[in-house]
Each structure stands twice: as structure tokens, then as C-alpha cells.
Design a protein around this motif. Structure first.
Motif, PDB file in Angstrom:
ATOM      1  N   GLY A 555     -25.396  36.452  -8.253  1.00 34.00           N
ATOM      2  CA  GLY A 555     -24.687  36.811  -9.233  1.00 34.00           C
ATOM      3  C   GLY A 555     -23.362  36.238  -9.673  1.00 34.00           C
ATOM      4  N   TYR A 556     -23.310  34.892  -9.340  1.00 41.51           N
ATOM      5  CA  TYR A 556     -22.468  33.923  -9.775  1.00 41.51           C
ATOM      6  C   TYR A 556     -22.372  33.428 -11.250  1.00 41.51           C
ATOM      7  CZ  TYR A 556     -20.040  33.349  -5.060  1.00 41.51           C
ATOM      8  OH  TYR A 556     -19.374  33.848  -3.987  1.00 41.51           O
ATOM      9  N   SER A 557     -21.426  33.371 -11.901  1.00 39.57           N
ATOM     10  CA  SER A 557     -21.585  32.780 -13.113  1.00 39.57           C
ATOM     11  C   SER A 557     -21.523  31.044 -13.055  1.00 39.57           C
ATOM     12  CB  SER A 557     -20.499  33.201 -14.153  1.00 39.57           C
ATOM     13  OG  SER A 557     -19.150  32.872 -13.518  1.00 39.57           O
ATOM     14  N   VAL A 562     -19.069  26.571  -9.919  1.00 38.66           N
ATOM     15  CA  VAL A 562     -18.564  25.373 -10.012  1.00 38.66           C
ATOM     16  C   VAL A 562     -17.342  25.487  -8.906  1.00 38.66           C
ATOM     17  CG1 VAL A 562     -17.110  23.654 -11.189  1.00 38.66           C
ATOM     18  CG2 VAL A 562     -19.237  24.649 -12.272  1.00 38.66           C
ATOM     19  N   GLN A 563     -16.603  26.544  -9.094  1.00 37.66           N
ATOM     20  CA  GLN A 563     -15.490  26.891  -8.186  1.00 37.66           C
ATOM     21  C   GLN A 563     -15.952  26.871  -6.820  1.00 37.66           C
ATOM     22  OE1 GLN A 563     -13.808  30.488  -9.980  1.00 37.66           O
ATOM     23  NE2 GLN A 563     -12.788  29.415 -11.600  1.00 37.66           N
ATOM     24  N   LEU A 564     -16.972  27.624  -6.472  1.00 36.59           N
ATOM     25  CA  LEU A 564     -17.755  27.894  -5.279  1.00 36.59           C
ATOM     26  C   LEU A 564     -17.597  26.558  -4.829  1.00 36.59           C
ATOM     27  CD1 LEU A 564     -18.423  29.538  -2.766  1.00 36.59           C
ATOM     28  CD2 LEU A 564     -20.652  29.602  -4.177  1.00 36.59           C
ATOM     29  N   LEU A 565     -18.642  25.799  -5.258  1.00 36.64           N
ATOM     30  CA  LEU A 565     -18.969  24.393  -4.758  1.00 36.64           C
ATOM     31  C   LEU A 565     -17.704  23.438  -4.377  1.00 36.64           C
ATOM     32  CD1 LEU A 565     -22.229  23.814  -6.910  1.00 36.64           C
ATOM     33  CD2 LEU A 565     -21.932  24.263  -4.699  1.00 36.64           C
ATOM     34  N   THR A 566     -16.782  23.708  -5.376  1.00 39.54           N
ATOM     35  CA  THR A 566     -15.534  22.893  -5.288  1.00 39.54           C
ATOM     36  C   THR A 566     -14.795  23.235  -4.073  1.00 39.54           C
ATOM     37  OG1 THR A 566     -15.466  22.447  -7.716  1.00 39.54           O
ATOM     38  CG2 THR A 566     -13.556  22.090  -6.230  1.00 39.54           C
ATOM     39  N   ARG A 567     -14.728  24.340  -3.725  1.00 39.49           N
ATOM     40  CA  ARG A 567     -14.028  24.918  -2.755  1.00 39.49           C
ATOM     41  C   ARG A 567     -14.759  24.548  -1.311  1.00 39.49           C
ATOM     42  NH1 ARG A 567     -12.218  30.738  -2.534  1.00 39.49           N
ATOM     43  NH2 ARG A 567     -11.256  30.218  -0.904  1.00 39.49           N
ATOM     44  N   VAL A 568     -16.188  24.515  -1.268  1.00 41.25           N
ATOM     45  CA  VAL A 568     -16.923  24.122  -0.217  1.00 41.25           C
ATOM     46  C   VAL A 568     -16.660  22.548   0.101  1.00 41.25           C
ATOM     47  CG1 VAL A 568     -19.430  23.736   0.459  1.00 41.25           C
ATOM     48  CG2 VAL A 568     -18.758  25.711  -0.652  1.00 41.25           C
ATOM     49  N   GLN A 735     -20.248  30.195   5.109  1.00 40.53           N
ATOM     50  CA  GLN A 735     -19.926  31.760   5.181  1.00 40.53           C
ATOM     51  C   GLN A 735     -18.653  32.334   5.134  1.00 40.53           C
ATOM     52  OE1 GLN A 735     -22.129  32.204   8.836  1.00 40.53           O
ATOM     53  NE2 GLN A 735     -24.344  32.305   7.616  1.00 40.53           N
ATOM     54  N   ALA A 736     -17.640  31.403   5.519  1.00 43.38           N
ATOM     55  CA  ALA A 736     -16.270  31.803   5.341  1.00 43.38           C
ATOM     56  C   ALA A 736     -15.834  32.061   3.804  1.00 43.38           C
ATOM     57  CB  ALA A 736     -15.215  30.778   5.941  1.00 43.38           C
ATOM     58  N   LEU A 737     -16.413  31.448   3.072  1.00 46.25           N
ATOM     59  CA  LEU A 737     -15.939  31.641   1.472  1.00 46.25           C
ATOM     60  C   LEU A 737     -16.679  32.841   1.084  1.00 46.25           C
ATOM     61  CD1 LEU A 737     -15.999  27.903   0.371  1.00 46.25           C
ATOM     62  CD2 LEU A 737     -13.999  29.282   0.354  1.00 46.25           C
ATOM     63  N   ASP A 738     -18.080  32.937   1.332  1.00 48.68           N
ATOM     64  CA  ASP A 738     -18.813  34.044   0.941  1.00 48.68           C
ATOM     65  C   ASP A 738     -19.937  34.492   2.021  1.00 48.68           C
ATOM     66  OD1 ASP A 738     -20.373  36.290  -0.145  1.00 48.68           O
ATOM     67  OD2 ASP A 738     -20.471  35.036  -2.274  1.00 48.68           O
ATOM     68  N   PRO A 739     -19.795  35.382   2.891  1.00 52.21           N
ATOM     69  CA  PRO A 739     -20.830  35.754   3.946  1.00 52.21           C
ATOM     70  C   PRO A 739     -22.163  36.215   3.413  1.00 52.21           C
ATOM     71  CG  PRO A 739     -18.763  36.864   4.373  1.00 52.21           C
ATOM     72  CD  PRO A 739     -18.562  36.308   3.006  1.00 52.21           C
ATOM     73  N   SER A 740     -22.129  36.602   2.075  1.00 52.38           N
ATOM     74  CA  SER A 740     -23.370  37.145   1.457  1.00 52.38           C
ATOM     75  C   SER A 740     -24.368  35.968   1.034  1.00 52.38           C
ATOM     76  CB  SER A 740     -23.380  38.105   0.312  1.00 52.38           C
ATOM     77  OG  SER A 740     -22.862  37.329  -0.744  1.00 52.38           O
ATOM     78  N   LEU A 741     -23.768  34.686   1.131  1.00 51.94           N
ATOM     79  CA  LEU A 741     -24.802  33.594   0.514  1.00 51.94           C
ATOM     80  C   LEU A 741     -25.633  33.081   1.347  1.00 51.94           C
ATOM     81  CD1 LEU A 741     -22.070  30.997  -0.704  1.00 51.94           C
ATOM     82  CD2 LEU A 741     -23.797  32.244  -2.281  1.00 51.94           C
TER      83      LEU A 741
END
Length: 889
Positions: A555-557, A562-568, A735-741
């Protein structure tokens, strides 16, 4: 009743043979005595009466033999006697039986393994009802060029107007989704299908049912049998329960039968959802209602009484009708659009001929191994038959027929071959399991599993019987037709003094010739693998860890992705030992990726192919991958709203820009315009053996919304240390950023490149094993012939040594005869190898099919092995004591 009495007689012969024989003996003796008594009653003396009775009645043993032959089940009983005798013979010669079974087991095992592959990818149909009448449909364009998918509107037109099909279904062949519940989230692949998919396939569901027309737009799902077992513990009450697919609830309505993974032969689908519900699982797709958007695969079931030829004729008419009705939807060159039809589950039309050619070459090589094995065993059988000549002559002298002897010998050879077939099937089971270690580098799930099924078992049985007959026929015929007087005196009917071309020598020449073919093929693929491993791929081959995620499935836009990948990237970069981190939408050498046409702004349109491979990447990608930058700069902090930028490779510049400075040039792809900010070195894009392709790298942050990746995004980590420890650490940060991934495709660059070498590694392994087996059997065969020749000429060798011949002369005599066979074998062997090499042209990396080095070194190597096989028995012959040899018989 008559049938039952006949069956009882047959069982009596098989299981109560002694009692039956006693009864027969009593009947014959009683009848004989009755005739004697009648002659005595006529006044003849008893001795004369017995003589006349014997003349009239015949010898009692001959009469009993005629009675046995006329009985119901006599043939079966005779076969059982032959089988029992064969087992006794094998117990007397266990070494011969062991060598024969092992030799044939290797040959039959090689063929069973290759046939398992052929059965899996050529002969097997999907497990649907009446698979021969389920047809896969494709569109053709531009003079019949095959093949393409259907557009949604074209599918509807065909479904409504085609009368040759009782049902036509469509499906989107690869649909990614994230499934959650018990355990870690997991990315799985499925298919979006029309509601009639399971009805057209006539699939008998393991649990529940398929879709109904009313469920076309509802969130319902059918699970694969494997996913149901692995993810849901084979819950028998799964139907009606809800599961989470990409964060949305879907109601399970059924479970597909075991082994069903879709209608395609290779793709590995694990769930099926309604096609009209695809936007929930795959948002932001292209305009699916456009006639120019070919995105769905189509299959149809032939109507009762309709032949494939009739359906093809109707499709040809419909193709012309649709092309005339909608000319604006087709380019001028493609307005002769038509259809192609084939049985569902066949190899993909574009690659089918190449795969079949490769499998045909493998099958021919496997048959060569079996032929070498049969020739080897035939030579062994001829040697053993020499020792049984006296036995056969005695049996003939006692009244046995040559047909009985021939049947006995063939029974022995077929039994040995069937035992070899059992060993071969066991070896094939091990080999097919070992083939699972070979994985093909691909971003989508592929089912390349191979197994031994009933068809393979039948094939192995037929091969075993044929091989037993083939290698046993010549020895059986020779032994069953001896010259009785000569044989009883101990003369060898197989020995033909002064004749060079005996049957044994011809078999050895055949073995050596076939081994040369195998070795040449092996040499070509070994050189090909060596070249493939030395190919300059253009990027770093070690020290890079990769794992993938697909935020869109959760469900990520585009902005949040982009924000998630940057933080990873930021978190992983802080880990000890990490040198650099980057993200991309595709890893090179994954078999294929996005490509598109483009235009250079300010330049006139040029004729020819202007297709480039497209990659998305973040800053640091080229440093992480070790791709040298020639000029310009890397991606930096481009935003989604800033002007689009691109980096191109040298091939792009050379092909499309010539000598002009590429920096600042603008490239248009549809409505997207990119400014070239850098040029990097060339890299391999799709496969190792491809010619260099032009590549355009785009900023991931800028294009992730307009052109989302279907396969997710890969985090690439350049590190120092062991990849296992880093893999756990990187996984923990994500998984620390989003355990559902769902995290998938965790691998290293070394492992990825090994998978990219799938075909040369597979060919090297198979041909290497076959070549080694063939060479070993041929060398053993030549050694056996020379040893046999030495043993038969011991007296001659002793005479030569006694009259003054030197040891070296005796050795040269023996070696010369053996090497003559080897040299003669090179002529047909090289010719056959030269012809077969053409089959493998498409599968060789940097090696011509008629490679001079291979066709020079392999014959020399074979000659060296043949020399060794001749030299060993020649040394034994040279040590013969003349006084002992002169007394040798």
C-alpha cells in the motif's frame, strides 16, 4: 469354464511343475506299454514288440517334449524355466553380472535423466481435464511474426465471435502480492484470471471450487495446493476463510489440485484472483482497455467435434476480419494480424525451437552413451560366450533346438538389462534431484523441477528390453549355432586367425568413435563455460549483497516508497563493514528487463532500432556495482518534481550520438524527457552471451511513480566480511522500519552470477559426465579386446620370443593392432562430432561450433587413452615365459 480350466492348467504348470511332469511321464509310459502289449498279443516277441512300439510311437522324451510345446501356457512355462536358469548362470558368474548391470545402468540412467527433462518440458501437459483439447492462443504480427499477448478488447471480440471453442479464458500471467498471517510476510506470485478460467481448464479442485460469474469483481482467491500446505498447514476448512493479500482481505473459495501451477509450462503461480479485480493488487497499471496494450494471455477449449485444423481456419478468418475492422489500432506493417494456436502447456513459441534443439542434442548424446554401454557389454558377452560353447554344443547333441538356446541366451541378456534399468532409474532419481541445485537467474518465479514419473519409467523399461536384445543378440546367435564337432574338440568359434575385423574389433571401433563425439561436445562446452566465466560483465562480481522489497504491495505510494528506500539506505550504511548502499529496480543478468523506444531531442528521427534497456537507480549505484564513470556525474538528490536526469552507457553514445558530447543532450521516452548527466562503462544487461546493448539509467526517485517496477526494488550493499552476517543485519534494519514488509530474493552477487551461468554450467555438467562415462567404457572395451587377443595368442607370442623376437617388438606388435583400431575409429567419430556440433552453436559462449582447438586436442587425448589401454596388456604379453607359452593350450 473353458477359460478357467485353461488358467488352472497354466498355474499348474507354473507352480506344480514336478507333479505335472510326473503325471506326463506316467501317461507316456502307460501308452507306450499299451502299444507293446498289443504287439505281444499279436504273437511278437517282447523285444521285437518294444522295437516296433518305439518306431511307431517315437522316443518317449521326444513325445514328452512335443506334449510340453502343445500345452496351454507352455511358452510362459518355458520362459520361467529360462529365467530360473538365467539366475543360476548369473550366480556362477557374479563379476560378469555386476559389470554388465553397472555398465547398462550408467547408460540407461543417462537416458532416463535426459528423458525426464524432455518429458517435463516437451511432453507433459498441465494437469487439466482433456489437456489435448485445451489450446493456447497467441497473436501474430508483421507477416506472421510470433508471438504477442491479447488486448482486452481483442479477447472479448474473439470470445464472442469464435465458434470453434466451447469456452475462451484469459489471464494475466504474473501478479505479485504480499501474503501475511502466521509467520513472516512473504512475497508470492499469482495470476489474475477470468471467472471461467477453472471451468475452461476443467480443473478438479482439491478443496472448494473455482470462481462464479458473480465473483468477477469480488475479492476472492483460489490458492495453489503448495501454498495451502506450506502457508496454511493444509487446513481442510480453508474455504470461506479470509487471507491478507497485499494488505487486503481476500476470501478463499478453493484450493487447486496438487501439481497445478497454471497453464504455462515454466511459470510458478501460487494463487489466482479475478481479472476484473486486478487494480486492487496491481494499481497504477497502463490503460488496460486500449487495443494497443497487449497484456493478457488467452486459452480456449475446442468445442466437441471441432478439430485443431478447423479452429485454425476460423482463427485465420477472424484475424483478417479484426484487422479490417480496426485498422487504426495497428501500425501499417502489422495490419495482417493473425493468430497462432498450440496445445496449452507447450514451450513458449519464441524459445521453443531453441530449447527443443538443445534437448535433441542432449538426447542424442545420452543415446550415444547407451550405445557405448551396449557395445561394451556385447564384447563382454562374446568373451563369456566363448566359455559356454562346449555347454551349448552338448545341449544341441542331446536334442535341444537352436531356438531354445537362442531364447535362453536372450532371456539372460534381457534380465541383466532389466537389472541395469533398475539401477539406471535409481541413478536418474538421484540425478534429477541433483539438477534442482541449478537455478536460473530470473526476477519471476520459475518452475524448473524435473522428476521421474510413470512415462520415464516406461521409457526406461523399453530401453532396457531393447538394450538387452541389442547386446545379447550377437553372442546368443554365435553360441546357439556352434559347429558341434569343432566345439566338442575345444575349438573357439569366435576366433578367426588372420582376420582383423572380427565382431569384437568392430564393436571397439564403434565405442571409440562414439566416445570421440561425446568428448568433442564436452570439450566445446568446457571451453564455453571457461569463456563465459571470463566474459567482462562490466560490474563488480564479488562483495555485494542483495535483497528485495516491494513497498507497492503493502500500500505504499510512490512518494512513501522513495522515503522508505532512502531510510533503508541510511540505516544500512551505518552498519559496520558496509562500504556503500544503493537501490535499483532490476539486477543485471536477470534474463530481461524493461526496454523502450526513445528519441533524441533536436535530432531527426533515424530509421532502425532505437530501443534501449531501462534501469532505475539511486545515487551510489555505480560505485556499489563497480561500474566506472567516464564523464559527467552520478545521481544526487533528484526529486520527483525536478527535471528528469539520466546516465547512459558507452554503447548508447556510440550508437545514437556519435562523436557529439552527450552531457546535456535531451532524450524523450513518450511524454518523459531526460537530460543526460553522465556516461558510464558498458555492462552486460540481460544475458552473458548478448552483444552490448544501449542502456539508459534513470533516477529511481523521479520515475518510481510514472513507471513502477513489477518485480520490486533491490537493496544492494557493498560490504567487507561474511555475507551471512550482513544479510541478517540488513534484514533486521528493514524490518525495524516496517515489520510487515516481505523480504525476498536474498542473495550475493557471486550466487547471482552462478545462476546467470545456468545453461553453460548445466551443459558442462551433463556433457562432462556423459563424456567421462563414454571414455571409460571405450577404454575398458579396448583394453578387454587387446587382453583377449593376447590371451588367445600366448603360444604365438612364446614362439616369437623363442626364435629371437625382442620384448619391444612384441609390445609394438600388440600396441600397433590396438592403435590401428583407435585410428580407424577417429574417421567416423570426427565426422559425426563435426555434424553434431552444429546443434550447439546457439549455446556456446565465444567458441565456434567447429573449434579448431577442441577438434585437435580431443582426438589426441583419446589417442593417448587408447595407447594406455593397449600398453598395459602389451607389458603383460612381453613378460610371457617362452617355455610356458609353448606348452599353453
Amino acid at each position: 469354464m473353458v477359460f478357467l480350466r485353461r488358467v488352472r492348467k497354466i498355474f499348474g504348470l507354473l507352480f506344480h511343475g514336478d507333479a505335472v511332469e510326473t503325471e506326463l511321464d506316467a501317461e507316456v509310459q502307460a501308452f507306450y506299454q499299451t502299444m507293446v502289449d498289443r504287439y505281444i498279443e499279436r504273437g511278437l516277441p517282447e523285444q521285437e514288440a518294444r522295437r516296433l512300439a518305439r518306431i511307431t510311437f517315437g522316443h518317449p522324451e521326444n513325445v514328452k517334449e512335443e506334449v510340453r510345446d502343445s500345452r496351454s501356457g507352455a511358452a510362459l512355462a518355458s520362459t520361467m524355466r529360462n529365467v530360473n536358469y538365467a539366475f543360476r548362470t548369473m550366480r556362477k558368474a557374479p563379476l560378469f553380472a555386476f559389470v554388465t548391470i553397472l555398465t547398462l545402468g550408467l547408460g540407461i540412467g543417462a537416458n532416463a535423466t535426459i528423458f525426464s527433462i524432455v518429458s517435463r518440458f516437451v511432453l507433459r501437459h498441465p494437469p487439466v481435464g482433456d489437456p489435448a483439447r485445451l489450446m493456447a492462443l497467441h497473436t501474430t504480427q508483421g507477416g506472421g511474426q510470433c508471438c504477442n499477448n491479447f488486448s482486452w478488447l481483442l479477447y472479448n471480440d474473439l470470445r464472442e465471435q469464435a465458434k470453434s471453442f466451447s469456452g475462451v479464458t484469459a489471464y494475466y500471467d504474473l501478479l505479485p502480492a504480499s501474503i501475511s498471517g502466521s509467520g513472516e510476510p512473504e512475497r508470492v506470485w499469482g495470476q489474475a484470471v477470468t471467472a471461467n478460467f477453472f471451468d475452461v481448464a476443467r480443473l478438479a479442485m482439491a478443496i472448494g471450487r473455482g470462481f462464479t460469474p458473480e465473483e468477477e469483481h469480488l475479492p476472492v482467491v483460489v490458492l495453489s495446493h503448495r501454498l495451502w500446505q506450506r502457508r496454511f498447514g493444509a487446513d481442510p476448512a480453508i474455504a470461506g476463510k479470509s487471507v491478507q493479500l497485499s494488505g487486503r482481505p481476500y476470501t478463499v473459495v478453493g484450493v487447486a489440485p496438487s501439481g497445478f501451477r497454471g497453464l504455462d509450462i515454466i511459470l510458478d503461480a501460487q494463487f489466482w484472483a479475478p481479472l476484473d479485480n486486478i487494480d486492487q493488487l496491481l494499481p497504477n497499471t497502463a490503460n488496460r482497455t486500449s487495443r494497443n496494450y497487449h497484456w493478457i494471455a488467452v486459452a480456449g477449449r475446442l468445442a466437441p467435434g471441432v478439430t485443431p485444423a478447423q479452429a485454425a481456419a476460423e482463427l485465420e478468418v477472424l484475424g483478417k476480419r479484426f484487422a479490417n475492422a480496426f485498422p487504426e489500432s495497428l501500425p501499417a506493417a502489422d495490419r495482417d494480424t493473425g493468430f497462432r494456436m498450440e496445445t496449452a502447456g507447450s514451450l513458449p513459441p519464441r524459445d521453443g525451437s531453441t530449447v527443443i534443439m538443445f534437448l535433441a542434442g542432449l538426447s542424442a548424446v545420452a543415446l550415444l552413451v547407451l550405445c557405448i554401454a551396449c557395445a561394451n557389454v556385447a564384447n563382454l558377452s562374446l568373451a563369456q560366450a566363448t566359455g559356454r560353447q562346449r555347454e551349448m554344443a552338448v545341449r544341441l547333441a542331446l536334442g535341444a533346438t537352436r531356438g531354445h538356446l537362442l531364447g535362453q541366451m536372450l532371456t539372460e541378456s534381457v534380465l541383466l538389462s532389466l537389472a541395469g534399468g533398475v539401477l539406471g532409474v535409481a541413478l536418474s532419481l538421484w540425478a534429477t534431484h541433483a539438477l534442482a541445485a541449478f537455478r536460473l537467474a530470473a526476477p519471476v518465479p520459475l518452475d524448473l523441477s524435473v522428476s521421474v514419473n510413470s512415462t520415464v519409467l516406461l521409457y526406461a523399461f523399453v530401453l532396457s528390453v531393447a538394450a538387452g536384445t541389442l547386446f545379447g543378440l550377437a553372442p546368443a546367435y554365435s553360441v546357439a549355432r556352434p559347429v558341434i564337432v569343432s566345439t566338442l574338440k575345444g575349438e573357439d568359434i569366435l576366433a578367426r586367425p588372420g582376420r582383423m575385423w572380427s565382431l569384437r574389433n568392430i564393436l571397439v571401433v564403434s565405442q571409440l568413435s562414439m566416445s570421440l563425439v561425446l568428448l568433442c561436445a564436452t570439450g566445446l562446452f568446457l571451453r564455453s563455460l571457461g569463456n563465459a566465466s571470463r566474459i567482462d560483465i562490466g560490474f563488480r562480481s564479488k562483495g555485494v549483497l542483495m535483497m528485495s522489497i516491494d513497498p507497492r504491495l503493502h500500500g505504499y505510494s510512490a512518494e512513501r516508497s522513495v522515503q522508505l528506500l532512502t531510510r533503508v539506505r541510511e540505516r544500512v550504511a551505518q552498519l559496520p563493514g558496509v562500504i556503500s548502499v544503493a537501490c535499483t529496480d532490476a539486477v543485471p543478468l536477470s534474463g530481461g528487463h524493461r526496454s523502450d523506444g526513445f528519441e533524441v531531442e533536436g535530432k531527426p528521427a533515424r530509421a532502425g532500432n532505437r530501443i534501449v534497456d531501462l534501469y532505475m537507480a539511486t545515487s551510489g549505484y555505480f560505485d556499489t556495482m563497480g561500474i566506472p564513470r567516464i564523464t559527467g556525474r552520478d545521481f544526487e538528490n533528484e526529486g520527483a518534481t525536478s527535471p528528469r536526469t539520466a546516465v547512459v552507457n558507452e554503447q548508447f553514445v556510440q550508437r545514437f550520438l556519435g562523436n557529439e558530447n552527450p552531457i546535456g543532450q535531451r532524450v524523450r521516452d513518450g511524454d518523459r524527457v531526460y537530460e543526460i548527466i553522465g556516461v558510464v562503462k558498458n555492462t552486460k544487461s540481460r544475458t552473458l552471451g548478448e552483444d552490448l546493448r544501449p542502456i539508459l539509467y534513470r533516477s529511481l526517485a523521479q520515475d518510481i511513480g510514472a513507471d513502477p517496477s513489477m518485480t520490486g526494488y533491490t537493496v544492494m550493499v557493498r560490504f567487507k566480511g561474511e555475507p551471512g552476517a550482513f544479510g541478517n543485519a540488513v534484514r533486521a534494519e528493514i524490518q525495524a522500519l516496517d515489520p510487515s514488509l516481505a523480504i525476498f530474493d536474498v542473495t550475493t552477487m557471486e550466487e547471482h552470477l552462478s545462476e546467470a551461468l545456468f545453461l553453460p554450467r548445466l551443459a558442462r555438467t551433463l556433457f562432462g559426465i556423459f563424456g567421462l562415462i563414454g571414455l571409460s567404457l571405450a577404454a575398458v572395451g579396448l583394453y578387454g579386446v587387446i587382453s583377449y587377443w593376447v590371451s588367445r595368442r600366448t603360444r604365438e607370442i612364446g614362439i616369437r620370443l623363442a626364435i629371437g623376437a625382442s620384448v619391444g617388438e612384441v609390445q609394438r606388435l600388440i600396441i600397433r593392432q590396438g592403435m590401428t583400431l583407435a585410428v580407424v575409429a577417429l574417421i567416423p567419430g570426427l565426422g559425426a562430432a563435426w555434424g553434431m556440433a552444429k546443434l550447439f552453436t546457439s549455446f556456446l559462449y565465444g567458441v565456434p561450433a567447429h573449434d579448431a582447438a577442441t577438434f585437435t586436442m580431443v582426438p589426441l587425448f583419446l589417442a593417448a587413452v587408447a595407447f594406455l589401454a593397449c600398453w598395459i596388456p602389451s607389458r603383460r604379453a612381453a613378460k610371457v615365459d617362452p617355455s610356458t607359452a609353448l606348452r599353453h593350450e
